[in-house]
Structure formats: structure tokens, C-alpha cells
Design an enzyme around this catalytic site. Structure first.
Site, mmCIF file in Angstrom:
data_model
loop_
_atom_site.group_PDB
_atom_site.id
_atom_site.type_symbol
_atom_site.label_atom_id
_atom_site.label_comp_id
_atom_site.label_asym_id
_atom_site.label_seq_id
_atom_site.Cartn_x
_atom_site.Cartn_y
_atom_site.Cartn_z
ATOM 1 N N HIS A 33 34.488 -6.107 -28.571
ATOM 2 C CA HIS A 33 33.527 -7.131 -28.996
ATOM 3 C C HIS A 33 31.961 -6.144 -29.764
ATOM 4 C CE1 HIS A 33 30.848 -10.969 -28.008
ATOM 5 N NE2 HIS A 33 30.165 -10.098 -28.684
ATOM 6 N N HIS B 132 29.355 -6.691 -33.514
ATOM 7 C CA HIS B 132 28.866 -7.271 -34.452
ATOM 8 C C HIS B 132 28.635 -6.205 -35.658
ATOM 9 C CE1 HIS B 132 28.029 -11.319 -32.552
ATOM 10 N NE2 HIS B 132 28.063 -10.217 -31.585
ATOM 11 N N GLN C 51 27.123 -18.289 -35.821
ATOM 12 C CA GLN C 51 25.992 -17.908 -34.990
ATOM 13 C C GLN C 51 24.933 -18.813 -34.688
ATOM 14 O OE1 GLN C 51 24.487 -14.106 -34.115
ATOM 15 N NE2 GLN C 51 23.927 -15.864 -32.789
ATOM 16 N N HIS D 147 31.688 -16.757 -27.860
ATOM 17 C CA HIS D 147 30.443 -16.471 -27.297
ATOM 18 C C HIS D 147 29.868 -17.547 -26.072
ATOM 19 C CE1 HIS D 147 29.850 -13.394 -30.062
ATOM 20 N NE2 HIS D 147 28.908 -12.706 -29.653
ATOM 21 N N GLU E 172 25.903 -17.146 -22.764
ATOM 22 C CA GLU E 172 24.976 -16.011 -22.881
ATOM 23 C C GLU E 172 23.721 -16.381 -22.484
ATOM 24 O OE1 GLU E 172 25.214 -13.739 -26.622
ATOM 25 O OE2 GLU E 172 24.336 -12.048 -25.640
ATOM 26 N N ASP F 246 29.254 -4.555 -28.357
ATOM 27 C CA ASP F 246 28.324 -5.671 -28.891
ATOM 28 C C ASP F 246 27.553 -5.159 -30.066
ATOM 29 O OD1 ASP F 246 27.468 -8.335 -29.179
ATOM 30 O OD2 ASP F 246 26.257 -8.311 -27.181
HETATM 31 FE FE FE2 Z 1 28.295 -10.941 -29.256
#
Ligand code: FE2
Length: 435
Positions: free
Chosen positions: A65, A67, A160, A218, A221, A317
Site C-alpha cells: 500500500h 501512493h 480520493q 480505503h 480511515e 502508505d
Molecule cells: Fe492510503
């Protein structure tokens, strides 16, 4: 045509196999990109021999995971002063306006090289698809192709800003799948309403079935103990039978649920057989920001999920982005933090945390047929300057050699300290002082 039996031969490495708990001392012969032989002693010759006596030979790290589209942008256009997830999303929204394909590719490849040098050879990256030109996605799909000779990259179409927060976002997500994203993503806790969040999870499952893709959402979170989209994901996984093709990332709210609900949910999760990804570096940093004291750790119930036999991996992440300004992409840093935050200090638990940055991640990414140091499989392996998994995590050991598809991709010399002692210091001072 070489007359040597092997292209590359590793001598007397401590091999960590997928199916055994203990390491064994072996020679490993590599030919034509594959592991050709593993034995206590190989007598044949090789083009290149590496003496790795006593060092840990491991399958590569798996970054499950990250980005890559936002990596290496910390401070652009401004620093995340509150340290919250939501200020991070705002800042990224501002930075996104100036994205170009070249910009994303340059930062992604720089990050992948940083990761590979530290033993990561399999990466799942999210690409933000809440942007009308799909620049991040197109860039990462190009990167996936450009690095394929040394790195396996999966790309998640990640909405996102939510699938239903803007009229065009749903179509952008589907377009990303048509363009070739490997995985469908979602962010139900950031949709405008609870109902939109539930609808978004259903839509992700529909798209995954329609386009035959994996799912990585996701999910929850947030520290909100009422954020309960994980149960929706589990229910969809049970009803569709997609099970291990589904991953719930973060699920930090699970750490805030009351135990009565959490225990009930755990049974459903076992039925679902979905994967979990926790991101301890980022979870401990972003979550708990609205707490005074006691202050929550903001990480999901990693130990309990693992104890129940569910597949859990750890991700980095973020690397130097609006959500996390630190990081080098080192998965041993991630495992180290995971041990602390999840309080997994028993020896089997420490070993489990190593698995969470290696084999468990491979399972989440569905790499099992190609992952692991075994005869006949592609020769992807790393040699760590460590005697075992505990030693590797404790010292965040350097990856001495990184071998990708049978080729030596990177090597790093361990640092060494020359101890001079106080007498030497006194002598140096005396020599340096004016006569
Ligand atoms: Fe993430």
C-alpha cells in the site's frame, strides 16, 4: 553461450522459505532468471559467485500500500500543519492542479528505485482518479510498463475525493479500469453521506466483477467509532464470493469500535476471508489528532486479526507527501513501527510482522505463483545483513544484495564503525594542538 552451470550462485545463505519457520544454510543457483537449484552444497560453476555466509536470504519485501503519485511532494504547495488526514487531502487537492505525467513519473520512478534498493520488488500503488485528466493514473500505468523488468507494480484506481462527491467521479473510476488499472479502489468514509458510502462499496464490487479486477478499499480511515463500512465490505465479499480478491486498507476505526461490536464483526470477517492492510507509520501519525488524553493509537486490530488467521499485511502508505513528511520506503521501518504500535513483541509476533511486509503482502497482491525462493520460480530474492528476521527488524538491516528476475539489481555496503577509543582521541587532540 555460457558453459557455466549458473549465471549467479549464492554461497551459504540462510534461506527463509515460505513453508518453513526456520532458516537453513544453502547454496542457491540461478539460471536464465529462475532459481535453478537449492542445496546444502552446489559443486557446479557460475559466472558470478556471491559469498553470503551467514546472511539472511529472503523473498523480497512487498509494499502492499503506497501512493506513488503523491510521493516526494511534502511541503508543496505548503506543509500539513494540523497533521490530519483531511488537511492532507486539501493540500493534495492543491498540488494536484499542477500535476503532469512527467512530474508523476519522475517522482514515482525515483521512489521505486529507493524502494528496490532496500529490497522491495513488488508494489501496489494507488493512483488518484478524482481528477478529470486521469494524469496520475496514466503516468503510473506508463511507469508499470517501464519498470517491469525489475519491479512488479500494481496500480489501484483510487477515487480520493469519493465516487459520488462530484458528478463526473464515477465515470472517471470506470474509465481508469478501461485504461488498465489492476485494482478497483474506494473511500466510503469520505463520501458525503453514510448512504453514499454504502452505495460506493456496492459500486466498487460491481465494477470489479464487470472488469475482473481485484478490490482494495480505503476503509474507515478515521477514528470515528461509527464509521462501519468494513461490515459492508465483508458482506459484499461474502455475497459475491470474491473473498481473498478483496482488501480493506487502513480500517483504523476498528481500533475504536466497542468490543461487543468488534467481536461480532470478527466472525463476519472470518467468513469473508478478505485481506487487511494496516499502515502503522501513517496510522499512528494521522489518527488520534482530535483526541486529548487518553490519545488513541489509531491502528486497526492487527494482532487480533492475525490471531484469527486472517491475512494482514503492512504498507508504508506515504513517502514524503502531504500526509507524511518522513519515510524512505524501507519496509523494515514499517515492520518496526508495527511491532511497537500493535504491541507485537512476542517472538512469533515479531516473525508475523516480518511476514506482513513479505509473504502476506504477496498473498494480498495475488502473487503467490511467482513469489518465494523456490526452484523453478523467478529468482527474486534479497540478502539482508542479518542473521534472522528478528535481527533484520531490530537493526533495520541493510539489503546487501537485491536480485530481481535473476539479475543483481542493487547492492549496498553495510555501514561500519571504526572504534578508536579514548586514547586515540587524546593522541589526536595532542597532535592537533598548537606547539
Ligand atoms: Fe492510503
Amino acid at each position: 553461450m555460457s558453459l557455466k552451470t549458473y549465471d549467479l550462485l549464492l554461497r551459504r545463505g540462510k534461506l527463509l522459505r515460505l513453508t518453513q519457520l526456520d532458516v537453513e544454510l544453502v547454496d542457491i543457483g540461478i539460471k536464465n532468471g529462475n532459481v535453478a537449484a537449492i542445496a546444502p552444497t552446489l559443486n557446479e560453476s557460475a559466472e558470478v559467485e556471491l559469498d553470503v555466509s551467514g546472511q539472511l536470504v529472503s523473498p523480497p519485501f512487498v509494499e502492499s500500500h503506497i501512493h506513488l503519485d503523491s510521493a516526494l511532494t511534502a511541503g508543496e504547495p505548503r506543509w500539513n500543519e494540523s497533521g490530519t488526514l483531511f488537511e492532507g487531502i486539501q493540500i493534495w487537492g492543491e498540488r494536484k492542479a499542477s500535476l503532469t505525467v512527467e512530474d508523476v513519473k519522475a517522482r514515482a520512478i525515483a521512489t521505486l528505485k529507493q524502494q528496490a534498493a532496500q529490497g522491495v520488488l513488488f508494489v501496489r500503488s494507488h493512483a488518484d482518479v478524482s481528477e478529470s485528466q486521469l494524469i496520475a493514473l496514466k503516468a503510473l500505468l506508463e511507469v508499470r510498463e517501464e519498470v517491469k523488468d525489475w519491479m512488479t507494480l500494481q496500480v489501484v484506481a483510487f477515487p480520493q475525493d469519493g465516487i459520488y462527491s462530484k458528478p463526473e467521479n464515477e465515470a472517471l473510476l470506470e474509465e481508469a479500469l478501461k485504461l488498465g488499472a489492476d485494482v478497483v479502489g474506494g473511500i466510503p468514509h469520505y463520501e458525503l453521506t453514510r448512504e453514499d458510502g454504502v452505495r460506493s462499496v456496492h459500486r466498487v464490487f460491481e465494477l470489479a466483477q464487470q472488469y475482473d479486477r481485484l478490490i482494495d478499499i480505503h476503509c474507515d480511515e478515521i477514528d470515528d467509532d461509527q464509521s462501519r463500512f468494513l461490515e459492508v465490505v465483508a458482506a459484499c465479499a461474502i455475497r459475491t464470493g470474491l473473498g481473498s480478491r478483496v482488501t480493506a486498507s487502513h480500517t483504523t476505526a476498528f481500533g475504536s469500535y466497542n468490543n461487543a461490536y468488534a467481536y461480532k464483526l470478527m466472525g463476519f470477517l472470518q467468513r469473508s476471508q478478505i485481506n487487511f492492510i494496516a499502515n502503522p507509520l501513517i496510522n499512528i501519525t494521522l489518527q488520534g489528532r482530535t483526541d486529548t488524553y487518553p490519545k488513541r493509537r489509531g491502528v486497526t486490530r492487527v494482532k487480533e486479526l492475525w490471531q484469527q488467521g486472517l491475512n494482514v499485511s503492512f504498507g508504508h502508505d506515504c513517502v514524503q507527501d502531504p500526509w507524511y513528511s518522513l519515510g524512505t520506503g524501507n519496509m523494515l521501518d514499517v515492520a518496526f513501527m508495527g511491532i511497537h504500535v500493535c504491541q507485537m513483541t512476542g517472538m512469533p509476533e515479531i516473525h508475523a510482522c516480518y511476514d506482513m511486509v513479505t509473504r502476506n503482502g504477496a498473498k494480498t497482491l495475488h502473487l503467490e505463483s511467482e513469489y518465494g525462493v523456490e526452484v523453478g520460480k523467478p529468482a527474486n530474492l534479497i540478502v539482508l545483513d542479518a542473521s534472522d528476521r528478528y535481527d533484520a527488524i531490530r537493526r533495520r538491516a541493510v539489503a546487501r544484495y537485491v536480485i530481481s528476475q535473476g539479475k543483481l539489481l542493487a547492492r549496498t555496503a553495510p555501514t561500519s564503525t571504526e572504534w578508536l577509543g579514548s586514547e586515540s582521541l587524546a593522541a589526536t587532540m595532542a597532535a592537533a594542538s598548537p606547539k
